[in-house]
Design a protein around this motif. Structure first.
Motif, PDB file in Angstrom:
ATOM      1  N   GLY A 316      -2.643  34.655  41.170  1.00  0.00           N
ATOM      2  CA  GLY A 316      -1.203  34.469  41.071  1.00  0.00           C
ATOM      3  C   GLY A 316      -0.797  32.999  41.074  1.00  0.00           C
ATOM      4  O   GLY A 316       0.098  32.593  40.318  1.00  0.00           O
ATOM      5  N   TYR A 317      -1.442  32.199  41.907  1.00  0.00           N
ATOM      6  CA  TYR A 317      -1.049  30.792  42.042  1.00  0.00           C
ATOM      7  C   TYR A 317      -2.011  29.827  41.365  1.00  0.00           C
ATOM      8  O   TYR A 317      -1.700  28.645  41.220  1.00  0.00           O
ATOM      9  N   GLY A 318      -3.169  30.293  40.990  1.00  0.00           N
ATOM     10  CA  GLY A 318      -4.130  29.419  40.322  1.00  0.00           C
ATOM     11  C   GLY A 318      -4.989  28.602  41.257  1.00  0.00           C
ATOM     12  O   GLY A 318      -6.039  28.088  40.838  1.00  0.00           O
ATOM     13  N   GLU A 319      -4.600  28.434  42.508  1.00  0.00           N
ATOM     14  CA  GLU A 319      -5.366  27.672  43.494  1.00  0.00           C
ATOM     15  C   GLU A 319      -4.886  28.046  44.891  1.00  0.00           C
ATOM     16  O   GLU A 319      -3.828  28.654  45.064  1.00  0.00           O
ATOM     17  N   TYR A 320      -5.689  27.690  45.894  1.00  0.00           N
ATOM     18  CA  TYR A 320      -5.324  27.936  47.278  1.00  0.00           C
ATOM     19  C   TYR A 320      -4.420  26.799  47.770  1.00  0.00           C
ATOM     20  O   TYR A 320      -4.479  25.679  47.253  1.00  0.00           O
ATOM     21  N   PRO A 321      -3.600  27.063  48.795  1.00  0.00           N
ATOM     22  CA  PRO A 321      -2.768  25.972  49.340  1.00  0.00           C
ATOM     23  C   PRO A 321      -3.649  24.841  49.881  1.00  0.00           C
ATOM     24  O   PRO A 321      -4.678  25.075  50.517  1.00  0.00           O
ATOM     25  N   THR A 322      -3.237  23.640  49.597  1.00  0.00           N
ATOM     26  CA  THR A 322      -4.005  22.473  50.066  1.00  0.00           C
ATOM     27  C   THR A 322      -4.141  22.468  51.573  1.00  0.00           C
ATOM     28  O   THR A 322      -5.167  22.056  52.121  1.00  0.00           O
ATOM     29  N   LYS A 323      -3.101  22.953  52.224  1.00  0.00           N
ATOM     30  CA  LYS A 323      -3.085  22.947  53.685  1.00  0.00           C
ATOM     31  C   LYS A 323      -4.160  23.853  54.264  1.00  0.00           C
ATOM     32  O   LYS A 323      -4.731  23.575  55.323  1.00  0.00           O
ATOM     33  N   TYR A 324      -4.478  24.962  53.577  1.00  0.00           N
ATOM     34  CA  TYR A 324      -5.420  25.958  54.120  1.00  0.00           C
ATOM     35  C   TYR A 324      -6.690  26.073  53.279  1.00  0.00           C
ATOM     36  O   TYR A 324      -7.467  26.999  53.486  1.00  0.00           O
ATOM     37  N   ARG A 325      -6.921  25.159  52.316  1.00  0.00           N
ATOM     38  CA  ARG A 325      -8.071  25.290  51.420  1.00  0.00           C
ATOM     39  C   ARG A 325      -9.391  25.248  52.182  1.00  0.00           C
ATOM     40  O   ARG A 325     -10.264  26.106  51.986  1.00  0.00           O
ATOM     41  N   MET A 326      -9.550  24.240  53.068  1.00  0.00           N
ATOM     42  CA  MET A 326     -10.823  24.113  53.775  1.00  0.00           C
ATOM     43  C   MET A 326     -11.084  25.326  54.662  1.00  0.00           C
ATOM     44  O   MET A 326     -12.216  25.806  54.769  1.00  0.00           O
ATOM     45  N   PHE A 397     -22.982  15.013  45.879  1.00  0.00           N
ATOM     46  CA  PHE A 397     -22.024  13.921  46.088  1.00  0.00           C
ATOM     47  C   PHE A 397     -20.565  14.382  46.194  1.00  0.00           C
ATOM     48  O   PHE A 397     -19.857  13.941  47.107  1.00  0.00           O
ATOM     49  N   PRO A 398     -20.041  15.261  45.315  1.00  0.00           N
ATOM     50  CA  PRO A 398     -18.625  15.654  45.467  1.00  0.00           C
ATOM     51  C   PRO A 398     -18.335  16.353  46.793  1.00  0.00           C
ATOM     52  O   PRO A 398     -17.269  16.170  47.377  1.00  0.00           O
ATOM     53  N   PHE A 399     -19.287  17.150  47.289  1.00  0.00           N
ATOM     54  CA  PHE A 399     -19.070  17.826  48.577  1.00  0.00           C
ATOM     55  C   PHE A 399     -19.173  16.830  49.727  1.00  0.00           C
ATOM     56  O   PHE A 399     -18.445  16.945  50.720  1.00  0.00           O
ATOM     57  N   VAL A 400     -20.061  15.854  49.599  1.00  0.00           N
ATOM     58  CA  VAL A 400     -20.164  14.821  50.643  1.00  0.00           C
ATOM     59  C   VAL A 400     -18.878  14.013  50.715  1.00  0.00           C
ATOM     60  O   VAL A 400     -18.374  13.697  51.801  1.00  0.00           O
ATOM     61  N   LYS A 401     -18.341  13.687  49.560  1.00  0.00           N
ATOM     62  CA  LYS A 401     -17.094  12.927  49.541  1.00  0.00           C
ATOM     63  C   LYS A 401     -15.932  13.729  50.109  1.00  0.00           C
ATOM     64  O   LYS A 401     -15.037  13.188  50.750  1.00  0.00           O
ATOM     65  N   LEU A 402     -15.964  15.049  49.881  1.00  0.00           N
ATOM     66  CA  LEU A 402     -14.885  15.908  50.372  1.00  0.00           C
ATOM     67  C   LEU A 402     -14.995  16.154  51.872  1.00  0.00           C
ATOM     68  O   LEU A 402     -13.988  16.180  52.589  1.00  0.00           O
ATOM     69  N   PHE A 403     -16.231  16.319  52.383  1.00  0.00           N
ATOM     70  CA  PHE A 403     -16.446  16.652  53.800  1.00  0.00           C
ATOM     71  C   PHE A 403     -17.145  15.503  54.522  1.00  0.00           C
ATOM     72  O   PHE A 403     -17.966  15.735  55.409  1.00  0.00           O
ATOM     73  N   GLN A 404     -16.826  14.258  54.207  1.00  0.00           N
ATOM     74  CA  GLN A 404     -17.540  13.135  54.815  1.00  0.00           C
ATOM     75  C   GLN A 404     -17.258  12.987  56.302  1.00  0.00           C
ATOM     76  O   GLN A 404     -18.037  12.352  57.018  1.00  0.00           O
ATOM     77  N   ASN A 405     -16.177  13.585  56.791  1.00  0.00           N
ATOM     78  CA  ASN A 405     -15.861  13.507  58.221  1.00  0.00           C
ATOM     79  C   ASN A 405     -16.444  14.666  59.013  1.00  0.00           C
ATOM     80  O   ASN A 405     -16.300  14.706  60.230  1.00  0.00           O
ATOM     81  N   ASN A 406     -17.070  15.642  58.326  1.00  0.00           N
ATOM     82  CA  ASN A 406     -17.704  16.766  59.012  1.00  0.00           C
ATOM     83  C   ASN A 406     -19.017  17.053  58.293  1.00  0.00           C
ATOM     84  O   ASN A 406     -19.079  17.827  57.329  1.00  0.00           O
ATOM     85  N   PHE A 487     -13.271  25.053  41.977  1.00  0.00           N
ATOM     86  CA  PHE A 487     -14.146  25.629  43.009  1.00  0.00           C
ATOM     87  C   PHE A 487     -13.413  26.608  43.910  1.00  0.00           C
ATOM     88  O   PHE A 487     -14.068  27.401  44.588  1.00  0.00           O
ATOM     89  N   ASP A 488     -12.090  26.610  43.901  1.00  0.00           N
ATOM     90  CA  ASP A 488     -11.369  27.711  44.534  1.00  0.00           C
ATOM     91  C   ASP A 488     -11.728  29.029  43.860  1.00  0.00           C
ATOM     92  O   ASP A 488     -11.925  30.058  44.526  1.00  0.00           O
ATOM     93  N   ASN A 489     -11.844  29.003  42.550  1.00  0.00           N
ATOM     94  CA  ASN A 489     -12.193  30.213  41.802  1.00  0.00           C
ATOM     95  C   ASN A 489     -13.686  30.509  41.865  1.00  0.00           C
ATOM     96  O   ASN A 489     -14.098  31.679  41.923  1.00  0.00           O
ATOM     97  N   ILE A 490     -14.523  29.455  41.857  1.00  0.00           N
ATOM     98  CA  ILE A 490     -15.982  29.691  41.911  1.00  0.00           C
ATOM     99  C   ILE A 490     -16.374  30.335  43.229  1.00  0.00           C
ATOM    100  O   ILE A 490     -17.137  31.311  43.266  1.00  0.00           O
TER     101      ILE A 490
END
Length: 962
Positions: A316-326, A397-406, A487-490
Motif C-alpha cells: 500500500g505504501y511502497g516502503e516501511y515508515p522510517t521511524k519503525y524500519r529498523m 558495506f551498505p549494511f555496515v554503513k547502515l548499522f555502524q552504531n550496532n 530491501f523493505d520488499n526483499i
C-alpha cells in the motif's frame, strides 16, 4: 596539553593532537566520524580525524568562558554554549554562524552548566544551579517549556536523554542527575517522574546510558560501578508501538453479543471497544467468525507483528515508515541477538585476510573502516569461506554503513542475508554462482527475449548484467532511499525476490541497454547509478513473481526463509569444502614460498647492501684522507701567513701601547691636579660650613640662655606664690589645731572641777571615818590625780607631735618648691615627696589613733573615778548609818575592786605599768624617734643636693659665655 588517539582493537597509538593550553573537559565527535571538537575553558578546536590535523580554533575573551561545544546529532551543526548563557549554532564546513538562541526570561534565568540534545537534534535541554530545566526547540529557536524539578533538587549535575528504539530519535525521557546523587528520569512531554536510581546513602557521581537505551552505567560516590537494566526499572519504556492491525480472538465459554464487538475505527487503527455517547458515531460491527481458524503461525513474527499484514502495508505504501524500519527489519529477519557468540567472534581479533583492508578499499571514515573490518573478520571467523570471498566487502558495506552504531545487528543481518538470499552462491566457488545466474537468465529469456538476444549478440553474459548487481546488492546503482525501499520488499518476501529484482532491473532498463553496443558501456551501466524509478522496478518484480512459470521460477529451487538460531550461530558449510581447503593449502604454500623467497631476497639484499655500504665507506675514507691532506697543506700555508700577520700586528700594538702609556701619564697628571683642586674646594666648603654652624650654635645658645633665665624668673615667682599659699594654709591649720586644743583644755578643766566637787562631797561625807580610811582615800585620790596629770602630759606630747608634723609638712613644702626648680629631676623628687608625705600621714594617723585611744582611756578613767567616788560616798553613807559595822572586809573588797579598775591608769602611769607593756611602749617611742631622725636627715641631704644643683645652674651661663 595534548590528546591521544588510540586504536581500540590493537591498542596502539594512532596519533598525537596538540594545541590546548589548559585541560580538555569535553570531546564531541561528528556522526560521520570525520571531525571532532575538543573543548577547554579558554578555547575549542575542530580536528580532522582523517589527518589528525587541527582545522579551526575558536578563541574567546577571557571574561567569557566556554561551557561546552558539541555537534548536534544527525546534522552538520555545531552548538557552542558560553558561561554568559549565550548559545550559538555554527555550520561545520564553513563555520558560518547560523543563528543565536534568545536570552531566557529574567524571571527564570539560570546559569547553564549542563546540556543534552535528543538524537534527532531538535530539542536542547539545559540546566544549572537551580531546580529548573529549560527545553529549547532548535527548529523554532525558542524556549518552549520550563520544567521545575522537586524541591529536593537544588542543582543539576548531568543531563542525558534515554534513547528509545521506537521514537526515531525524538527522545521523550530525560535523565536528570542532581546534587543529592539521585538520577531521576522524567517524561518531558507529560512532566511525570518515571523512575529514579541512586539514593542518599549510595549517591551517583557520574552516569552514562548505552546507545540503545538498554543499560545505565553509574559510578557511585563510594567508587563502585553499578549497571542498571532499563527494562527492569520500567515496563513503559522501550515498548514496541501498538500494532496497526489487531486480531479479535475468540472468547470461549461466553456467548458473544454484537455490543461486545463494537469498535471505533479511525485513521485505519483499531481502537478499544467504546460505548456510544450522546452524538451518533458511525461504527462498523465486526463479527467474529467462530468457525474460522486462526492464521498460520508461520506468518507470526516477534514483538506482535504479522508478516502478511506487513506485506499488505508495504504494497500500500511502497516502503516501511522510517521511524519503525529498523524495528520491522529485526522482526522480519527474526534476529536472535546472540551477544555472547558475537563477542567470542569479535574477541578473536582482526582476521589476517583483512589486515590491509584500507589499501584495497580506502574508506574516508576511519570509524566506518574499523566497523567494516570487524564485521568481515567476524564473518571470516564464523566460516572460513568468507576469508576467501573477494566480493564480501562489497556485499557487507551498505549494511555496515547502515548499522555502524550496532555491530551485532549488522553482523546478524549480513549472516541472515547470506544464509537465505545468497543460497547456492558458493557451490561453484571461487567462480560466480553459475546456477543462480542461469536462473536469472532463464527468467529474463521468458519475459524479454529481445533483451537477452541483444546481450548474446554483444557477448554480454550474466556475469556482466546480473552478477555486479548481486555482489553489491544494488548499492552501486541505487541511492540510500531507493536501496532501503528495495530491501523493505526483499526482506518481506521469498529469497527469490532478490533474483527477480535483477531481472526486473534489466527489463526496466531495456531501452538504454538496447542502445549500448560496447562492452565498456555495459560495464559502466551496471556499476553506476542510472535514471530509473525504483517504484517501477519493484512493481515489475511483483509482476514477475506472479507471472513466471513454476518450472523456471527461482522459488522452486530456493529454500524458504530460515532465521539464525538462538544462542549459537549455525554452521555454514554450503560450499565445496575440498576447493576451499585446496585453496587454503595452496595459499598457505604460496605464502610460505613467498616468505622464504622474501627471506632469501632480504638476505641477498642485506649482503648487497653491506657490500655497497663497505665500498661506499672505503671510497669515502679515501676521499676523506685526500681532503684531509689537502686541508692540512692549506692550513700550513694559512698558518704561515697568520704568523706573519701576527708579527706585524704585535709591532703595531707595541707602538700603540707606547702612545697609550704616554697618554695615560698625561691623563693621570691631569686627574691628580683635578683631584687636589677638588680636595681644596671641599676643605674650603667644609670650613665655611663649620663657621656657619658655629654662628648658628652661638645664636641658639644665646636664645637658650635667655629662655632659661626667663624660665628661672618665672619659676622663682611661682615658688614664692606657692610659698605664700602654703604659709596661709599652715596658719589656718594651726588656728584649727589651737582651737581644738582650747576646746579640749576647757573640757578638761570642767572635768577637773567636777571631780573636785565630787571629791569635796566625798570629803564632807567621810569626815567621820577613821584616819586609816582617810589615808587610803587620799592615796587613791592622789593616784587619780597622778593619772590625770599623766593624761595631760600625754595630750601635751600629742599636741607637740602635731606641731612637729606641721613643721615637717612646712619643710616638705619648701623642699617641694626647691624640687620644682629642677626640670630634669621633677618627676623623681615629686615621687619622693609623695612617698614621704604618705609615710608622715600614716604616722599622723597612728598618732591620731593613739590620741583616740588615750581619750578612750581617759574616759574610762573618769568613769572609774566616778564609780570609785560613788562607791566611797555610798560606803560613807552606810558607815554613818551603821558605825559599828566592820570595815576590814569592805576595805579588802575595795582594794580588790581597785586592783581591777586601774587598767587605764596603768597606761598613763609608767611607774606602775607591766614590764612587757613598758618595754613595747619604749621600743615604739625609740622607733618613732629613729624614723623621725632618718626623715630629717634625708630632707637635709636633699636640700643640700638641690642647693648644689641650683648653684651649678647659675654657674652654667657663665661657662657658656666663656
Amino acid at each position: 596539553m595534548f590528546l591521544t588517539c588510540m586504536e581500540t582493537v590493537t591498542k596502539e597509538l594512532v596519533s598525537w593532537m596538540r594545541g590546548h593550553e589548559s585541560s580538555v573537559f569535553s570531546i564531541s565527535v561528528h556522526a560521520s566520524g570525520k571531525y571532532a571538537i575538543t573543548t577547554s575553558s579558554d578555547t575549542a578546536q575542530l580536528w580532522d580525524l582523517d589527518t589528525f590535523q587541527r582545522k579551526r580554533k575558536l578563541n574567546i575573551r577571557q571574561s567569557v568562558g566556554i561551557q561546552k561545544v558539541f555537534f548536534l546529532p544527525l546534522s552538520n551543526t555545531i552548538l557552542s554554549c558560553f558561561k554568559d548563557n549565550s548559545i550559538f549554532a555554527w555550520e561545520c564546513d564553513t563555520l558560518f554562524c547560523k543563528y543565536q538562541l534568545p536570552a531566557p526570561p529574567e524571571s527564570s534565568s539560570i546559569l547553564y552548566k549542563v546540556f543534552a540534545v535528543t538524537r534527532d537534534g531538535r530539542i536542547l535541554a539545559a540546566g544549572g544551579k537551580s531546580n529548573h530545566l529549560h527545553l529549547w526547540c532548535l527548529e523554532a529557536r525558542q524556549l518552549f517549556r520550563i520544567i521545575q524539578m522537586p524541591t529536593k533538587v537544588r542543582a543539576i549535575r548531568h543531563l542525558e536523554f534515554l534513547p528509545d528504539s521506537f521514537d526515531a530519535g525524538s527522545n521523550q525521557v530525560l535523565g536528570v542527575l542532581s546534587q543529592d546523587g539521585i538520577m531521576r528520569f522524567i517524561n518531558i512531554q507529560t512532566c511525570k517522574l518515571l523512575f529514579e536510581i541512586g539514593s542518599l546513602d549510595q549517591g551517583i557521581s557520574s552516569s552514562v546510558i548505552s546507545p540503545h537505551g538498554r543499560y545505565i552505567a553509574s559510578i557511585m560516590e563510594n567508587g563502585s560501578l553499578n549497571v542498571y537494566s532499563v527494562q527492569a526499572l520500567t515496563q513503559e519504556i522501550n515498548k514496541p508501538p501498538l500494532p496497526l492491525v489487531k486480531v479479535i480472538e475468540d472468547l470461549p465459554k461466553k456467548k458473544l453479543s454484537s455490543s461486545d464487538l463494537k469498535m471505533k475505527v479511525t485513521s485505519g487503527r483499531v481502537q478499544q471497544p467504546a460505548k456510544p455517547r450522546g452524538s451518533k458515531i458511525q461504527t462498523r460491527i465486526l463479527k467474529q467468525d467462530l468457525t474460522g481458524d486462526f492464521e498460520s503461525k508461520k506468518n507470526e513474527l516477534p514483538d506482535g507483528l504479522n508478516k502478511k499484514r506487513l506485506q499488505i502495508l508495504l504494497k500500500g505504501y511502497g516502503e516501511y515508515p522510517t521511524k519503525y524500519r529498523m524495528f520491522i527489519w529485526r522482526s522480519l529477519l527474526q534476529l536472535p541477538e546472540n551477544h555472547t557468540a558475537f563477542s567470542s567472534l569479535i574477541d578473536k581479533g582482526t582476521h589476517v585476510t583483512f589486515l590491509n583492508l584500507q589499501k584495497k578499499y580506502p574508506i574516508k571514515s576511519r570509524k566506518l573502516l574499523r566497523v567494516l573490518q570487524r564485521t568481515l573478520s567476524a564473518l571470516a571467523h564464523w566460516s572460513v569461506i568468507f576469508s576467501d570471498t573477494p566480493y564480501l566487502p562489497l556485499l557487507a558495506f551498505p549494511f555496515v554503513k547502515l548499522f555502524q552504531n550496532n555491530q551485532l545487528i549488522c553482523f546478524e543481518v549480513i549472516a541472515t542475508l547470506i544464509i537465505n538470499w545468497c543460497q547456492h552462491w558458493f557451490e561453484y566457488f571461487p567462480n560466480p554462482p553459475i546456477n543462480i545466474l542461469s536462473m536469472i537468465e532463464n527468467v529474463l529469456a521468458f519475459h524479454d527475449k529481445e533483451l537477452l538476444r541483444h546481450f548474446i549478440d554483444h557477448d554480454i553474459t550474466s556475469q556482466l548484467y546480473a552478477w555486479p548487481l548481486l555482489e553489491t546488492v544494488f548499492s552501486e546503482v541505487l541511492t540510500r532511499e531507493e536501496w532501503l525501499k528495495l530491501f523493505d520488499n526483499i526482506f518481506s518476501n521469498h529469497p527469490s525476490f532478490l533474483l527477480m529484482t535483477v531481472v526486473a532491473y534489466n527489463i526496466c532498463s531495456r531501452v538504454p541497454l538496447l542502445n549500448c553496443n560496447l562492452k565498456d558501456d555495459f560495464e559502466f551501466f551496471f556499476h553506476h547509478r542510472n535514471n530509473l524509478d525504483i517504484n517501477v522496478v519493484i512493481r515489475q518484480v511483483y509482476h514477475l513473481m506472479e507471472t513466471t512459470p513454476t518450472d523456471i521460477h527461482p522459488d522452486s529451487m530456493l529454500n524458504v526463509f530460515v532465521a539464525l538460531t538462538k544462542g549459537q550461530y549455525p554452521v555454514f558449510n554450503q560450499y565445496p569444502k575440498f576447493i576451499v581447503d585446496y585453496q587454503t593449502q595452496e595459499r598457505e604454500r604460496i605464502r610460505n614460498d613467498e616468505l622464504d623467497y622474501l627471506r632469501e631476497r632480504q638476505t641477498v639484499e642485506d649482503m648487497q647492501a653491506e657490500v655497497d655500504q663497505q665500498r661506499v665507506e672505503d671510497e669515502a675514507w679515501y676521499q676523506k684522507q685526500e681532503l684531509l691532506r689537502k686541508a692540512e697543506e692549506t692550513r700550513r700555508e694559512m698558518l704561515l701567513q697568520e704568523e706573519e700577520k701576527i708579527i706585524q700586528q704585535r709591532q703595531r700594538l707595541a707602538a700603540v701601547k707606547r702612545e697609550l702609556q704616554v697618554k695615560e701619564m698625561h691623563l693621570q697628571d691631569a686627574a691628580r691636579r683635578r683631584f687636589l683642586k677638588l680636595q681644596q674646594d671641599q676643605q674650603e666648603m667644609e670650613l665655611r660650613r663649620l663657621d656657619d654652624e658655629i654662628g648658628r650654635k652661638v645664636y641658639m645658645r644665646d636664645r637658650e640662655i635667655a629662655a632659661t633665665a626667663r624660665d628661672l624668673e618665672m619659676r622663682q615667682l611661682e615658688l614664692e606664690s606657692q610659698k605664700r599659699l602654703y604659709e596661709k594654709n599652715l596658719t589656718e591649720n594651726q588656728a584649727a589645731v589651737a582651737k581644738e586644743m582650747r576646746a579640749d583644755a576647757d573640757a578638761h578643766r570642767r572635768k577637773v572641777d567636777l571631780e573636785e566637787h565630787m571629791f569635796h562631797k566625798l570629803i564632807e561625807a567621810g569626815e567621820t571615818q577613821s584616819q586609816k580610811t582617810q589615808k587610803v582615800i587620799k592615796e587613791n585620790l592622789a593616784k587619780a590625780e597622778q593619772a590625770c596629770l599623766n593624761t595631760d602630759w600625754q595630750i601635751q606630747s600629742l599636741h607637740k607631735q602635731k606641731c612637729d608634723d606641721l613643721q615637717r609638712n612646712k619643710c616638705y613644702q619648701e623642699v617641694a618648691k626647691l624640687l620644682r626648680e629642677n626640670r630634669r629631676k621633677e618627676i623623681e623628687i615629686l615621687n619622693a615627696m609623695v612617698e614621704q608625705e604618705a609615710k608622715k600621714w600614716k604616722e599622723a594617723e597612728g598618732k591620731e589613733f593613739c590620741l583616740r585611744s588615750a581619750k578612750k582611756a581617759s574616759a574610762l578613767s573618769d568613769a572609774s573615778r566616778k564609780w570609785f567616788l560613788k562607791q566611797e560616798i555610798n560606803a560613807a553613807v552606810e558607815h554613818a548609818e551603821n558605825p559599828c559595822h566592820k570595815e576590814e572586809p569592805r576595805f579588802q573588797n575595795e582594794q580588790e575592786d581597785a586592783s581591777c579598775l586601774p587598767r587605764t591608769s596603768h597606761l598613763n602611769d609608767s611607774s606602775e605599768m607591766h614590764p612587757s607593756t613598758q618595754i613595747s611602749l619604749n621600743r615604739r617611742a625609740v622607733e618613732w624617734d629613729t624614723t623621725e631622725q632618718n626623715l630629717i636627715q634625708k630632707v637635709r641631704n636633699l636640700r643640700q643636693r638641690l642647693t648644689a644643683q641650683a648653684r651649678h645652674r647659675c654657674q652654667t651661663p657663665h661657662l657658656l659665655a666663656a
